[in-house]
Scaffold this motif. Structure first.
Motif, PDB file in Angstrom:
ATOM      1  N   PHE A 167      23.534  -5.104  21.463  1.00 16.57           N
ATOM      2  CA  PHE A 167      24.206  -4.028  20.729  1.00 16.57           C
ATOM      3  C   PHE A 167      24.080  -2.709  21.491  1.00 16.57           C
ATOM      4  O   PHE A 167      23.003  -2.324  21.937  1.00 16.57           O
ATOM      5  N   ARG A 168      25.202  -2.024  21.657  1.00 18.34           N
ATOM      6  CA  ARG A 168      25.231  -0.753  22.381  1.00 18.34           C
ATOM      7  C   ARG A 168      25.970   0.307  21.565  1.00 18.34           C
ATOM      8  O   ARG A 168      26.947  -0.002  20.877  1.00 18.34           O
ATOM      9  N   ILE A 169      25.493   1.539  21.655  1.00 13.30           N
ATOM     10  CA  ILE A 169      26.162   2.646  20.968  1.00 13.30           C
ATOM     11  C   ILE A 169      26.676   3.652  21.988  1.00 13.30           C
ATOM     12  O   ILE A 169      26.271   3.646  23.146  1.00 13.30           O
ATOM     13  N   ARG A 170      27.588   4.497  21.527  1.00 14.68           N
ATOM     14  CA  ARG A 170      28.124   5.549  22.389  1.00 14.68           C
ATOM     15  C   ARG A 170      27.067   6.636  22.588  1.00 14.68           C
ATOM     16  O   ARG A 170      26.356   7.007  21.665  1.00 14.68           O
ATOM     17  N   GLN A 171      26.985   7.146  23.789  1.00 13.37           N
ATOM     18  CA  GLN A 171      26.106   8.271  24.064  1.00 13.37           C
ATOM     19  C   GLN A 171      26.908   9.562  23.933  1.00 13.37           C
ATOM     20  O   GLN A 171      27.800   9.830  24.729  1.00 13.37           O
ATOM     21  N   ARG A 172      26.634  10.323  22.900  1.00 15.65           N
ATOM     22  CA  ARG A 172      27.371  11.580  22.729  1.00 15.65           C
ATOM     23  C   ARG A 172      26.536  12.738  23.254  1.00 15.65           C
ATOM     24  O   ARG A 172      25.355  12.574  23.595  1.00 15.65           O
ATOM     25  N   SER A 173      27.130  13.927  23.312  1.00 17.56           N
ATOM     26  CA  SER A 173      26.453  15.076  23.914  1.00 17.56           C
ATOM     27  C   SER A 173      26.334  16.229  22.914  1.00 17.56           C
ATOM     28  O   SER A 173      27.160  16.380  22.020  1.00 17.56           O
ATOM     29  N   PHE A 174      25.288  17.008  23.095  1.00 13.83           N
ATOM     30  CA  PHE A 174      25.076  18.211  22.288  1.00 13.83           C
ATOM     31  C   PHE A 174      26.221  19.194  22.509  1.00 13.83           C
ATOM     32  O   PHE A 174      26.696  19.371  23.635  1.00 13.83           O
ATOM     33  N   GLN A 175      26.669  19.832  21.439  1.00 12.39           N
ATOM     34  CA  GLN A 175      27.705  20.860  21.525  1.00 12.39           C
ATOM     35  C   GLN A 175      27.329  22.042  20.637  1.00 12.39           C
ATOM     36  O   GLN A 175      26.503  21.895  19.727  1.00 12.39           O
ATOM     37  N   PHE A 176      27.928  23.189  20.896  1.00 13.81           N
ATOM     38  CA  PHE A 176      27.703  24.327  19.999  1.00 13.81           C
ATOM     39  C   PHE A 176      28.983  25.148  19.849  1.00 13.81           C
ATOM     40  O   PHE A 176      29.794  25.242  20.775  1.00 13.81           O
ATOM     41  N   VAL A 177      29.140  25.696  18.662  1.00 14.80           N
ATOM     42  CA  VAL A 177      30.309  26.503  18.321  1.00 14.80           C
ATOM     43  C   VAL A 177      29.820  27.771  17.629  1.00 14.80           C
ATOM     44  O   VAL A 177      28.947  27.713  16.757  1.00 14.80           O
ATOM     45  N   THR A 178      30.368  28.911  18.014  1.00 12.48           N
ATOM     46  CA  THR A 178      30.006  30.191  17.408  1.00 12.48           C
ATOM     47  C   THR A 178      31.187  30.708  16.605  1.00 12.48           C
ATOM     48  O   THR A 178      32.272  30.910  17.149  1.00 12.48           O
ATOM     49  N   THR A 179      30.980  30.914  15.315  1.00 14.36           N
ATOM     50  CA  THR A 179      32.061  31.363  14.439  1.00 14.36           C
ATOM     51  C   THR A 179      31.764  32.772  13.934  1.00 14.36           C
ATOM     52  O   THR A 179      30.608  33.122  13.698  1.00 14.36           O
ATOM     53  N   ILE A 180      32.825  33.550  13.784  1.00 11.13           N
ATOM     54  CA  ILE A 180      32.670  34.953  13.398  1.00 11.13           C
ATOM     55  C   ILE A 180      33.644  35.285  12.272  1.00 11.13           C
ATOM     56  O   ILE A 180      34.857  35.132  12.419  1.00 11.13           O
ATOM     57  N   ASP A 181      33.098  35.728  11.150  1.00 11.64           N
ATOM     58  CA  ASP A 181      33.910  36.153  10.015  1.00 11.64           C
ATOM     59  C   ASP A 181      34.182  37.650  10.114  1.00 11.64           C
ATOM     60  O   ASP A 181      33.237  38.443  10.278  1.00 11.64           O
ATOM     61  N   ILE A 182      35.438  38.017  10.018  1.00 13.74           N
ATOM     62  CA  ILE A 182      35.807  39.432  10.032  1.00 13.74           C
ATOM     63  C   ILE A 182      36.213  39.824   8.618  1.00 13.74           C
ATOM     64  O   ILE A 182      37.369  39.703   8.212  1.00 13.74           O
ATOM     65  N   ASP A 183      35.219  40.277   7.868  1.00 14.30           N
ATOM     66  CA  ASP A 183      35.457  40.709   6.488  1.00 14.30           C
ATOM     67  C   ASP A 183      35.993  42.139   6.457  1.00 14.30           C
ATOM     68  O   ASP A 183      36.763  42.491   5.563  1.00 14.30           O
ATOM     69  N   ASN A 184      35.541  42.918   7.406  1.00 22.49           N
ATOM     70  CA  ASN A 184      35.907  44.329   7.477  1.00 22.49           C
ATOM     71  C   ASN A 184      36.000  44.692   8.955  1.00 22.49           C
ATOM     72  O   ASN A 184      34.984  44.864   9.629  1.00 22.49           O
ATOM     73  N   ALA A 185      37.209  44.803   9.470  1.00 19.46           N
ATOM     74  CA  ALA A 185      37.412  44.933  10.909  1.00 19.46           C
ATOM     75  C   ALA A 185      36.757  46.173  11.508  1.00 19.46           C
ATOM     76  O   ALA A 185      36.271  46.142  12.631  1.00 19.46           O
ATOM     77  N   TRP A 186      36.761  47.276  10.745  1.00 20.35           N
ATOM     78  CA  TRP A 186      36.134  48.527  11.202  1.00 20.35           C
ATOM     79  C   TRP A 186      35.375  49.152  10.055  1.00 20.35           C
ATOM     80  O   TRP A 186      35.764  49.023   8.879  1.00 20.35           O
ATOM     81  N   ALA A 187      34.309  49.840  10.390  1.00 21.98           N
ATOM     82  CA  ALA A 187      33.530  50.526   9.360  1.00 21.98           C
ATOM     83  C   ALA A 187      34.260  51.774   8.864  1.00 21.98           C
ATOM     84  O   ALA A 187      34.351  52.015   7.656  1.00 21.98           O
ATOM     85  N   PHE A 188      34.826  52.553   9.809  1.00 20.36           N
ATOM     86  CA  PHE A 188      35.437  53.832   9.441  1.00 20.36           C
ATOM     87  C   PHE A 188      36.858  54.002   9.983  1.00 20.36           C
ATOM     88  O   PHE A 188      37.697  54.647   9.355  1.00 20.36           O
TER      89      PHE A 188
END
Length: 445
Positions: A167-188
């Motif tokens: 029995f053999r399984i697939r070797q997958r790789s570590f990944q990373f994703v950075t997400t950014i929420d823009i609730d308020n584009a500018w303060a002033f």
């Protein structure tokens, strides 16, 4: 690059239900990368030479045997009797039988975790109407800081390899994703005269003279707006922009949604400039969970600005109500959602660091909506957990290393204002950069 599946697994079950297909599919096809075959024929199962699991109430003394919990053969949503046992120094639930290869049912356990079964039944919510993190069964059992479902998948693979060395399984790789929420584009900057005047008046009335000076300096172009961190983000991720995902709040202004008007020209220009170089999605408003027509309205606003379909979303305030929120997303054409995570804790709300398809328990079926769980949010680390930047980084690194062990995907959630490196967010851009540096190292190990 992940390799192609190299093994087949045969599963005997007395009934091939949607829940059985979903749970086994996530473990074997999604995580382990094997081909999955079901049979309801005892003779076919016993005669097969394939690696195999007997998931039934009768032990054939052939293949690996596991006596199942009933949940995968049910159609309704009912309160489950959660009985726990100790396994590998961890508390797990849904005990099995003495002759089973595990003392608990890992497929029922995984289904309960990733379907978010308990969130359909528990009405105990926080001040924002969200399912309380403390009510999560994984939190109660102190499993929430481990990708327990992914670990379980590899435990199953170990048992299969022991019984079936081919029995053999697939070797997958570590990944990373950075997400950014823009609730308020500018303060002033770029606010309407009414909003700007109101802000100054409020700051004066409350004695926040430093803010008054800052507002005036930004308005007179003598200083940068503290929320204008977009150049910093793009520079930091130069050459890695495919890892960045922006979500824009385009709601009508109200108590919980403080975004600029979607008709604001500078805001539109910001959105199009970021959409030209990064993937973007909609950040449906606070009220969209209760008023689903707002979801579609706000999504169409973003599509009108960027002139292409919007298929990604994350709910503002992480307002997620099962199954309504995801049903609304599907109806609006969303294919990928990034809301799945804790508001007050760091870790794995659904027990996994692997994207998974939403299983709609109310209709007892798998859908086409891909759920991308995240593990940490800037506001959680600073405001809920009261961590300093270096303490936050230590927690993040520990989670990244947990994910590396199963080669899953690390997803973090940030806001443009938290990268200002000023005021309450001083020192936090260092954490943002450490994630990138550590992520690249882990990917290449």
């Amino acid at each position: 690059m992940e390799s192609q599946p190299t093994s087949k697994i045969l599963v005997f079950t007395p009934e091939i239900t949607p829940r059985v297909v979903y749970s086994f599919g996530f473990i074997f096809q999604t995580i382990l990368g094997t081909e999955l075959i079901f049979t309801t024929s005892p003779d076919d199962f016993k005669q097969s030479t394939l690696p195999r699991i007997n998931y039934s109430f009768t032990n054939f003394s052939s293949g690996l045997y596991l006596r199942p919990h009933s949940i995968l053969f049910e159609k309704n949503i009912v309160d489950q009797d959660i009985k726990t046992i100790e396994f590998r120094q961890l508390k797990v639930f849904f005990p099995s039988s003495d002759d089973s290869f595990f003392p608990f049912d890992p497929f029922a356990f995984s289904f309960y975790a990733i379907s978010r079964y308990e969130e359909y039944l528990n009405e105990n919510t926080d001040n924002y109407g969200r399912f309380k993190d403390s009510e999560n069964i994984l939190v109660k059992l102190n499993l929430h800081q481990k990708p327990i479902v992914d670990k379980i998948a590899y435990w199953i693979a170990e048992e299969l390899i022991r019984e079936f060395p081919e029995f053999r399984i697939r070797q997958r790789s570590f990944q990373f994703v950075t997400t950014i929420d823009i609730d308020n584009a500018w303060a002033f900057r770029n606010k309407s005269i009414l909003v700007s005047f109101g802000g100054i008046a409020k700051a004066i009335f409350q004695g926040r003279l430093h803010e008054v000076k800052q507002r005036l300096a930004v308005t007179l172009r003598l200083a940068e707006d503290p929320y204008d961190t977009y150049k910093y983000i793009l520079k930091t991720y130069k050459g890695q922009l495919s890892r960045i995902l922006f979500f824009f709040l385009l709601a009508d202004r109200n108590r919980f949604d403080k975004s600029l008007s979607y008709t604001n020209k500078p805001f539109q220009q910001l959105i199009t400039s970021l959409a030209d170089v990064c993937d973007v999605g909609i950040h449906p408003s606070y009220s969209s969970s209760e008023k689903p027509w707002l979801f579609d309205t706000e999504k169409k606003r973003l599509e009108g600005i960027i002139n292409k379909p919007v298929v990604r979303s994350r709910q503002h305030f992480l307002k997620l109500k099962f199954p309504k929120t995801y049903q609304t997303a599907l109806k609006s054409g969303i294919t990928d959602d990034y809301t799945m995570g804790f508001a007050s804790l760091a870790g794995f709300r659904a027990g996994t660091c692997t994207p998974f398809l939403f299983f709609d328990l109310s209709h007892n079926r798998q859908t086409e909506l891909m759920i991308h769980p995240f593990q940490v949010m800037d506001v959680t680390l600073k405001n809920y957990l009261n961590l300093q930047p270096q303490q936050a980084w230590q927690l993040i690194e520990d989670l990244m290393l947990e994910i590396k062990q199963v080669n899953g995907t690390f997803v973090s959630l940030w806001h443009n204002e938290s990268l200002s490196d000023s005021g309450q967010w001083q020192g936090w851009p260092d954490v943002f950069q450490q994630i990138l540096e550590k992520g690249l190292i882990l990917e290449n190990e």
